[in-house]
Scaffold this motif. Structure first.
Motif, PDB file in Angstrom:
ATOM      1  N   SER A  13     -14.076   0.117 -10.188  1.00 37.30           N
ATOM      2  CA  SER A  13     -14.738  -0.756 -10.536  1.00 37.30           C
ATOM      3  C   SER A  13     -14.786  -1.739  -9.211  1.00 37.30           C
ATOM      4  O   SER A  13     -13.910  -2.090  -9.085  1.00 37.30           O
ATOM      5  N   ILE A  14     -15.785  -1.861  -9.699  1.00 37.66           N
ATOM      6  CA  ILE A  14     -16.106  -3.363  -8.592  1.00 37.66           C
ATOM      7  C   ILE A  14     -17.250  -4.377  -8.675  1.00 37.66           C
ATOM      8  O   ILE A  14     -18.476  -4.407  -8.835  1.00 37.66           O
ATOM      9  N   ILE A  15     -16.537  -5.691  -8.184  1.00 35.96           N
ATOM     10  CA  ILE A  15     -17.344  -6.983  -9.588  1.00 35.96           C
ATOM     11  C   ILE A  15     -17.206  -7.554  -8.059  1.00 35.96           C
ATOM     12  O   ILE A  15     -16.078  -7.403  -6.996  1.00 35.96           O
ATOM     13  N   GLY A  16     -18.706  -8.533  -8.118  1.00 35.47           N
ATOM     14  CA  GLY A  16     -18.624  -9.231  -6.662  1.00 35.47           C
ATOM     15  C   GLY A  16     -18.985 -10.756  -7.682  1.00 35.47           C
ATOM     16  O   GLY A  16     -19.524 -10.726  -8.326  1.00 35.47           O
ATOM     17  N   LYS A  17     -18.251 -11.984  -6.891  1.00 32.47           N
ATOM     18  CA  LYS A  17     -18.070 -13.239  -7.493  1.00 32.47           C
ATOM     19  C   LYS A  17     -18.893 -14.177  -5.844  1.00 32.47           C
ATOM     20  O   LYS A  17     -18.069 -13.849  -5.418  1.00 32.47           O
ATOM     21  N   HIS A  18     -20.119 -14.349  -6.898  1.00 30.81           N
ATOM     22  CA  HIS A  18     -20.816 -14.995  -5.923  1.00 30.81           C
ATOM     23  C   HIS A  18     -21.172 -14.762  -4.855  1.00 30.81           C
ATOM     24  O   HIS A  18     -22.377 -15.210  -4.007  1.00 30.81           O
ATOM     25  N   LEU A  19     -21.207 -13.483  -5.415  1.00 36.09           N
ATOM     26  CA  LEU A  19     -22.184 -12.542  -4.142  1.00 36.09           C
ATOM     27  C   LEU A  19     -23.176 -11.341  -4.755  1.00 36.09           C
ATOM     28  O   LEU A  19     -22.285 -10.674  -6.043  1.00 36.09           O
ATOM     29  N   ASP A  20     -23.380 -10.674  -4.664  1.00 38.35           N
ATOM     30  CA  ASP A  20     -24.620  -9.314  -4.922  1.00 38.35           C
ATOM     31  C   ASP A  20     -23.442  -8.070  -3.987  1.00 38.35           C
ATOM     32  O   ASP A  20     -23.884  -7.823  -2.609  1.00 38.35           O
ATOM     33  N   ILE A  21     -22.913  -7.441  -4.713  1.00 39.90           N
ATOM     34  CA  ILE A  21     -22.224  -6.058  -4.455  1.00 39.90           C
ATOM     35  C   ILE A  21     -24.012  -5.321  -3.846  1.00 39.90           C
ATOM     36  O   ILE A  21     -23.826  -4.177  -4.937  1.00 39.90           O
ATOM     37  N   GLY A  22     -23.914  -4.679  -2.494  1.00 42.01           N
ATOM     38  CA  GLY A  22     -25.464  -3.862  -2.110  1.00 42.01           C
ATOM     39  C   GLY A  22     -24.457  -2.462  -2.678  1.00 42.01           C
ATOM     40  O   GLY A  22     -23.547  -1.790  -2.710  1.00 42.01           O
ATOM     41  N   ASP A  23     -25.368  -1.532  -2.268  1.00 41.29           N
ATOM     42  CA  ASP A  23     -25.311   0.042  -3.034  1.00 41.29           C
ATOM     43  C   ASP A  23     -24.414   0.540  -1.687  1.00 41.29           C
ATOM     44  O   ASP A  23     -22.976   1.364  -1.382  1.00 41.29           O
ATOM     45  N   SER A  24     -24.565  -0.224   0.076  1.00 42.96           N
ATOM     46  CA  SER A  24     -23.538  -0.297   1.242  1.00 42.96           C
ATOM     47  C   SER A  24     -22.567  -0.172   1.048  1.00 42.96           C
ATOM     48  O   SER A  24     -21.465   0.642   1.675  1.00 42.96           O
ATOM     49  N   LEU A  25     -22.603  -1.144   0.583  1.00 36.12           N
ATOM     50  CA  LEU A  25     -20.881  -1.971   0.705  1.00 36.12           C
ATOM     51  C   LEU A  25     -20.179  -0.977  -0.839  1.00 36.12           C
ATOM     52  O   LEU A  25     -18.514  -0.828  -0.434  1.00 36.12           O
ATOM     53  N   ARG A  26     -20.759  -0.854  -1.951  1.00 38.53           N
ATOM     54  CA  ARG A  26     -20.670  -0.404  -2.833  1.00 38.53           C
ATOM     55  C   ARG A  26     -20.109   1.258  -2.660  1.00 38.53           C
ATOM     56  O   ARG A  26     -18.750   1.550  -2.639  1.00 38.53           O
ATOM     57  N   GLU A  27     -20.395   1.757  -1.874  1.00 33.75           N
ATOM     58  CA  GLU A  27     -20.628   3.043  -1.301  1.00 33.75           C
ATOM     59  C   GLU A  27     -19.026   3.062  -0.166  1.00 33.75           C
ATOM     60  O   GLU A  27     -18.294   3.937  -0.354  1.00 33.75           O
ATOM     61  N   TYR A  28     -19.334   2.113   0.439  1.00 30.75           N
ATOM     62  CA  TYR A  28     -17.958   1.793   1.745  1.00 30.75           C
ATOM     63  C   TYR A  28     -16.679   1.802   0.919  1.00 30.75           C
ATOM     64  O   TYR A  28     -15.680   2.843   1.302  1.00 30.75           O
ATOM     65  N   ILE A  29     -16.504   0.746  -0.347  1.00 31.37           N
ATOM     66  CA  ILE A  29     -15.524   0.714  -0.984  1.00 31.37           C
ATOM     67  C   ILE A  29     -15.087   1.772  -1.736  1.00 31.37           C
ATOM     68  O   ILE A  29     -13.680   2.147  -1.668  1.00 31.37           O
TER      69      ILE A  29
END
Length: 205
Positions: A13-29
């Motif tokens: 599970s990946i969440i962002g606080k005060h920012l939008d987690i884009g597809d690129s960062l999500r895939e990287y994580i």
């Protein structure tokens, strides 16, 4: 978000606080967390990653990453990593590096000790209290502190070495436990010089 892991599903599970987690960062994580966790624990159940944009440093936002992994061995161990950098990717990488350092240190111990799970657990309550500030008036009365939150927890029966390991893996500054060898209340904590102190009391569990 489910990530396939050596025949098992590890929930990431990946969440962002005060920012939008884009597809690129999500895939990287997802790719990085899976690779780095499964090479140590192929039975890992879940990983939670939170990235928050907070504060300013030299006019730039800082990104704080918190990673929590359930390693899935049934030993009631959580592995935590933290990162703080000016870039979200770098912050995540820093958290992964810190987590992986602890995993390398304790992998053999966890793998080879199937009886590493606590022998006993004692119910307890953890409170978060409000700190005093310079503006607070110091009173002589022993009033209870302001409680912000409370949570059920447990004090585990552990050896001293296992207590230190759990303190490190959970990225804690201190850990209260019952010494499994003496059945006494003990405490381990990190000193400001980087060494670890061990407090052995005469208080029986």
């Amino acid at each position: 978000m489910l990530t396939f892991n050596k025949g098992l599903f590890m929930q990431v599970s990946i969440i962002g606080k005060h920012l939008d987690i884009g597809d690129s960062l999500r895939e990287y994580i997802e790719k990085s967390i899976t690779e780095n966790v499964t090479k140590y624990f192929d039975s890992a159940i879940s990983a939670h990653v939170a990235i928050a944009k907070e504060g300013h440093h030299f006019k730039n936002h800082l990104f704080k990453t918190d990673i929590i992994v359930n390693e899935g061995t049934g030993n009631k161990i959580l592995i935590k990593g933290e990162g703080l950098e000016a870039d979200a990717y770098q912050s995540f990488d820093d958290a992964v590096r810190r987590m992986e350092k602890q995993l390398r240190r304790y992998k053999r111990k966890i793998k080879n000790h199937h009886n590493i799970r606590p022998e006993k657990e004692f119910a307890a309550t953890k409170y978060i209290i409000s700190p005093s500030t310079e503006e607070d008036e110091v009173e002589e009365t022993s009033e209870a502190p302001v409680i912000i939150a409370e949570k059920a927890t447990s004090i585990q029966s552990l050896s001293v070495s296992d207590a230190v390991m759990r303190m490190d893996l959970m990225n804690l500054p201190a850990l209260l436990f019952i010494n499994s060898g003496t059945n006494k209340l003990n405490l381990v904590y990190y000193r400001s010089d980087g060494n670890i102190s061990w407090v052995d009391t005469n208080v029986s569990a």
